[in-house]
Scaffold this active site. Structure first.
Site, PDB file in Angstrom:
ATOM      1  N   ARG A 142       0.845  -1.205   0.000  1.00 30.09           N
ATOM      2  CA  ARG A 142       0.000   0.000   0.000  1.00 30.09           C
ATOM      3  C   ARG A 142       0.876   1.250   0.000  1.00 30.09           C
ATOM      4  O   ARG A 142       0.615   2.212  -0.731  1.00 30.09           O
ATOM      5  CB  ARG A 142      -0.916   0.002   1.234  1.00 30.09           C
ATOM      6  CG  ARG A 142      -2.080  -0.982   1.137  1.00 30.09           C
ATOM      7  CD  ARG A 142      -3.071  -0.798   2.280  1.00 30.09           C
ATOM      8  NE  ARG A 142      -2.548  -1.248   3.546  1.00 30.09           N
ATOM      9  CZ  ARG A 142      -2.814  -2.437   4.114  1.00 30.09           C
ATOM     10  NH1 ARG A 142      -3.618  -3.289   3.498  1.00 30.09           N
ATOM     11  NH2 ARG A 142      -2.311  -2.763   5.280  1.00 30.09           N
ATOM     12  N   PHE A 169     -11.879  -5.387  -4.848  1.00 29.38           N
ATOM     13  CA  PHE A 169     -11.652  -6.148  -3.610  1.00 29.38           C
ATOM     14  C   PHE A 169     -11.039  -5.194  -2.564  1.00 29.38           C
ATOM     15  O   PHE A 169     -10.006  -5.468  -1.982  1.00 29.38           O
ATOM     16  CB  PHE A 169     -10.706  -7.335  -3.850  1.00 29.38           C
ATOM     17  CG  PHE A 169     -11.070  -8.205  -5.031  1.00 29.38           C
ATOM     18  CD1 PHE A 169     -11.949  -9.269  -4.863  1.00 29.38           C
ATOM     19  CD2 PHE A 169     -10.557  -7.960  -6.301  1.00 29.38           C
ATOM     20  CE1 PHE A 169     -12.285 -10.088  -5.942  1.00 29.38           C
ATOM     21  CE2 PHE A 169     -10.892  -8.769  -7.382  1.00 29.38           C
ATOM     22  CZ  PHE A 169     -11.754  -9.832  -7.203  1.00 29.38           C
ATOM     23  N   ASP A 218     -16.261  -3.806  -3.306  1.00 29.75           N
ATOM     24  CA  ASP A 218     -16.111  -5.019  -2.494  1.00 29.75           C
ATOM     25  C   ASP A 218     -17.462  -5.696  -2.401  1.00 29.75           C
ATOM     26  O   ASP A 218     -18.500  -5.043  -2.425  1.00 29.75           O
ATOM     27  CB  ASP A 218     -15.572  -4.695  -1.094  1.00 29.75           C
ATOM     28  CG  ASP A 218     -14.947  -5.917  -0.435  1.00 29.75           C
ATOM     29  OD1 ASP A 218     -13.705  -6.027  -0.426  1.00 29.75           O
ATOM     30  OD2 ASP A 218     -15.704  -6.781   0.071  1.00 29.75           O
ATOM     31  N   ASN A 249     -19.925  -7.542  -6.850  1.00 30.26           N
ATOM     32  CA  ASN A 249     -19.001  -8.623  -7.162  1.00 30.26           C
ATOM     33  C   ASN A 249     -18.001  -8.094  -8.191  1.00 30.26           C
ATOM     34  O   ASN A 249     -18.386  -7.627  -9.265  1.00 30.26           O
ATOM     35  CB  ASN A 249     -19.798  -9.795  -7.735  1.00 30.26           C
ATOM     36  CG  ASN A 249     -18.909 -10.988  -8.023  1.00 30.26           C
ATOM     37  OD1 ASN A 249     -17.731 -10.852  -8.386  1.00 30.26           O
ATOM     38  ND2 ASN A 249     -19.470 -12.169  -7.864  1.00 30.26           N
ATOM     39  N   ALA A 250     -16.726  -8.132  -7.870  1.00 30.69           N
ATOM     40  CA  ALA A 250     -15.713  -7.529  -8.740  1.00 30.69           C
ATOM     41  C   ALA A 250     -15.658  -8.197 -10.120  1.00 30.69           C
ATOM     42  O   ALA A 250     -15.363  -7.545 -11.116  1.00 30.69           O
ATOM     43  CB  ALA A 250     -14.339  -7.594  -8.073  1.00 30.69           C
ATOM     44  N   CYS A 304      -2.757 -14.035  -2.961  1.00 32.74           N
ATOM     45  CA  CYS A 304      -2.283 -14.537  -1.663  1.00 32.74           C
ATOM     46  C   CYS A 304      -2.452 -16.058  -1.567  1.00 32.74           C
ATOM     47  O   CYS A 304      -2.404 -16.618  -0.479  1.00 32.74           O
ATOM     48  CB  CYS A 304      -3.001 -13.827  -0.521  1.00 32.74           C
ATOM     49  SG  CYS A 304      -4.789 -13.971  -0.596  1.00 32.74           S
TER      50      CYS A 304
HETATM   51  N1  SAH Z   1      -6.849  -4.661  -0.417  1.00 35.44           N
HETATM   52  C1  SAH Z   1      -7.464  -4.808   0.882  1.00 35.44           C
HETATM   53  C2  SAH Z   1      -7.633  -6.269   1.284  1.00 35.44           C
HETATM   54  C3  SAH Z   1      -8.484  -7.100   0.353  1.00 35.44           C
HETATM   55  S1  SAH Z   1      -9.003  -8.602   1.046  1.00 35.44           S
HETATM   56  C4  SAH Z   1      -6.668  -4.034   1.913  1.00 35.44           C
HETATM   57  O1  SAH Z   1      -5.569  -3.562   1.597  1.00 35.44           O
HETATM   58  O2  SAH Z   1      -7.127  -3.889   3.032  1.00 35.44           O
HETATM   59  C5  SAH Z   1     -10.081  -9.250  -0.157  1.00 35.44           C
HETATM   60  C6  SAH Z   1     -11.458  -8.621  -0.191  1.00 35.44           C
HETATM   61  O3  SAH Z   1     -12.162  -9.194  -1.289  1.00 35.44           O
HETATM   62  C7  SAH Z   1     -12.340  -8.850   1.014  1.00 35.44           C
HETATM   63  O4  SAH Z   1     -12.736  -7.609   1.536  1.00 35.44           O
HETATM   64  C8  SAH Z   1     -13.589  -9.584   0.479  1.00 35.44           C
HETATM   65  O5  SAH Z   1     -14.807  -9.129   1.057  1.00 35.44           O
HETATM   66  C9  SAH Z   1     -13.545  -9.211  -0.970  1.00 35.44           C
HETATM   67  N2  SAH Z   1     -14.183 -10.114  -1.938  1.00 35.44           N
HETATM   68  C10 SAH Z   1     -14.218 -11.460  -1.947  1.00 35.44           C
HETATM   69  N3  SAH Z   1     -14.810 -11.912  -3.059  1.00 35.44           N
HETATM   70  C11 SAH Z   1     -15.169 -10.810  -3.784  1.00 35.44           C
HETATM   71  C12 SAH Z   1     -15.807 -10.616  -5.033  1.00 35.44           C
HETATM   72  N4  SAH Z   1     -16.191 -11.652  -5.804  1.00 35.44           N
HETATM   73  N5  SAH Z   1     -15.993  -9.349  -5.464  1.00 35.44           N
HETATM   74  C13 SAH Z   1     -15.585  -8.291  -4.721  1.00 35.44           C
HETATM   75  N6  SAH Z   1     -14.987  -8.427  -3.534  1.00 35.44           N
HETATM   76  C14 SAH Z   1     -14.770  -9.670  -3.068  1.00 35.44           C
END
Ligand code: SAH
Length: 390
Positions: free
Chosen positions: A207, A223, A245, A273-274, A334
């Site tokens: 970040r 996400f 998200d 949904n992304a 991850c």
């Molecule tokens: N980048 C963030 C962490 C992301 S964790 C940070 O720096 O804090 C991954 C995230 O993806 C979670 O918040 C989860 O709710 C979300 N997620 C899971 N499946 C998803 C989807 N299909 N579409 C959008 N978001 C999703």
């Protein structure tokens, strides 16, 4: 104390420094051991090799704690936790958030301890660590002196170890909502209700690195969780940041974090949904100067790697197409079952299919408070690649 006698395969793993011994690596267990109990570990010729915790209910039957003839007691835990805390001294501070103990990476398999300003959050993820819980909490309390220690023992891996899912204050009753600082930004972390232990600390350095490319850009943070990347990029000069998200709680927290930093005018979050969102944006030919993809692990097992790679490829291909020339893609994975080379090969395929030429600006991994052990590949799980569209 019971003794687990290894086969040659188990001995080789242990001598190469790997703390996980599978059932097939064990010849026999002499004496009886409860799930999670500490046992001696011996070579096929009965020579002493070390000590670890035994759990016949888990795939990983034995977790090596030491290769010395030392007792696994309160003093041992204190030494290991003190050493881990000492390695993070540079990160400490009244509002700092960092991982104090990172399981295998700190030679304490199954134990996570995170620090969020005044409170600590602990996870006991294996039966072995769970049996050492009281002595571990004592050590954390006396070494870190937090206002409280919150237990996030609600991670699903505990079920694989035959352990119940639970959460709550183990010590003290500090606030469940804490404000932390990361670089120049502030974030509210919900240690009781947030994902994992509340914040994705492993992405801190990524970040901060992303801030460098923010100035003057429009950003789509897919996400986005509670706005980690989004808030940093807005603070660092992005003109408009959109965050997506699937979790409405995460989106609400992201909005609150933008406000906390006075950046609500430049941040817009939505619950979606992304995958759908990227597909829809691709159709409208919308363009951004920067895209972030930080999805959850698409696979937790070896079996599903193929399907996971197809998922990664789909979102990366669309993200590349949504970038203006000169735009930056920050893309992460991850899943430790997908190594860096495989992730880069997937990105190559995505770029080819998207007809995009991309330059690799940086290939990064998790923050240094999530240490990587050479020879223990599972400890090196995060990939974060910065790409520029030509
Ligand atoms: N980048 C963030 C962490 C992301 S964790 C940070 O720096 O804090 C991954 C995230 O993806 C979670 O918040 C989860 O709710 C979300 N997620 C899971 N499946 C998803 C989807 N299909 N579409 C959008 N978001 C999703």
């Amino acid at each position: 104390m019971a003794t687990a006698v290894l086969r040659g395969s188990g001995q080789r793993r242990l001598l190469r420094g790997h703390p996980w011994i599978y059932r097939s690596d064990i010849q026999e267990v002499q004496g009886s051991a409860e799930p999670g109990e500490v046992v001696d570990i011996a070579a096929p010729n009965r020579q002493f090799l070390g000590r670890g915790t035994y759990n016949p209910r888990s795939q990983i039957v034995l977790r090596v704690l030491t290769t010395e003839a030392e007792a696994i007691d309160a003093a041992f835990l204190r030494r290991r936790i003190a050493a881990a805390a000492a390695r993070r001294q540079g990160l400490a501070g009244p509002e700092a958030a960092y991982r104090v103990v990172s399981s295998e990476g700190d030679l304490l398999p199954g134990l996570i301890v995170d620090r969020y300003g005044p409170v600590a959050v602990a996870q006991f993820l294996t039966a072995g660590m769970d049996r050492l819980r009281e002595a571990t909490l004592e050590a954390v309390e006396s070494l870190l002196t937090p206002r409280g220690i919150y237990l996030r023992n609600d991670a699903s891996v505990r079920a694989l170890e035959g352990l119940p899912l639970e959460r709550g204050w183990a010590r003290g009753d500090g606030p469940e909502q804490v404000e932390i600082r990361e670089g120049p930004c502030r974030f509210r972390v919900d240690v009781a209700g947030g994902q994992k232990t509340g914040f994705f600390l492993d992405q801190r350095e990524n970040r901060l690195a992303a801030r460098e490319v923010a100035a003057g850009r429009t950003v789509l943070d897919c996400f986005c969780y509670t706005g980690g990347f989004a808030v940093h990029l807005a603070e660092a000069g992005a003109t408009l940041v959109e965050g997506v998200d699937i979790s409405p709680e995460a989106v609400a927290a992201a909005e609150a974090n933008a406000r906390l930093n006075g950046l609500e005018g430049r941040c817009r979050f939505r619950t979606a949904n992304a995958f759908d969102e990227l597909r829809a944006l691709d159709k409208t030919r919308r363009q951004y100067d920067c895209l972030i993809l930080d999805p959850p692990a698409f696979t937790k097992g070896k079996e599903a790697v193929g399907a996971a790679l197809r998922g990664y490829k789909e979102i990366n291909l669309r993200a590349m197409r949504l970038l203006r020339p000169g735009g930056i893609l920050i893309t992460c994975s991850c899943s430790y079952h997908i190594d860096e080379a495989t992730f880069l090969a997937m990105l190559e395929e995505a770029a080819a299919d998207a007809h995009c030429r991309m330059r690799v600006l940086a290939v990064r991994t998790q923050a240094a408070d999530h240490p990587i052990l050479l020879g223990v590949r599972e400890t090196r799980y995060l990939k974060c690649v910065f790409l520029e569209r030509l």
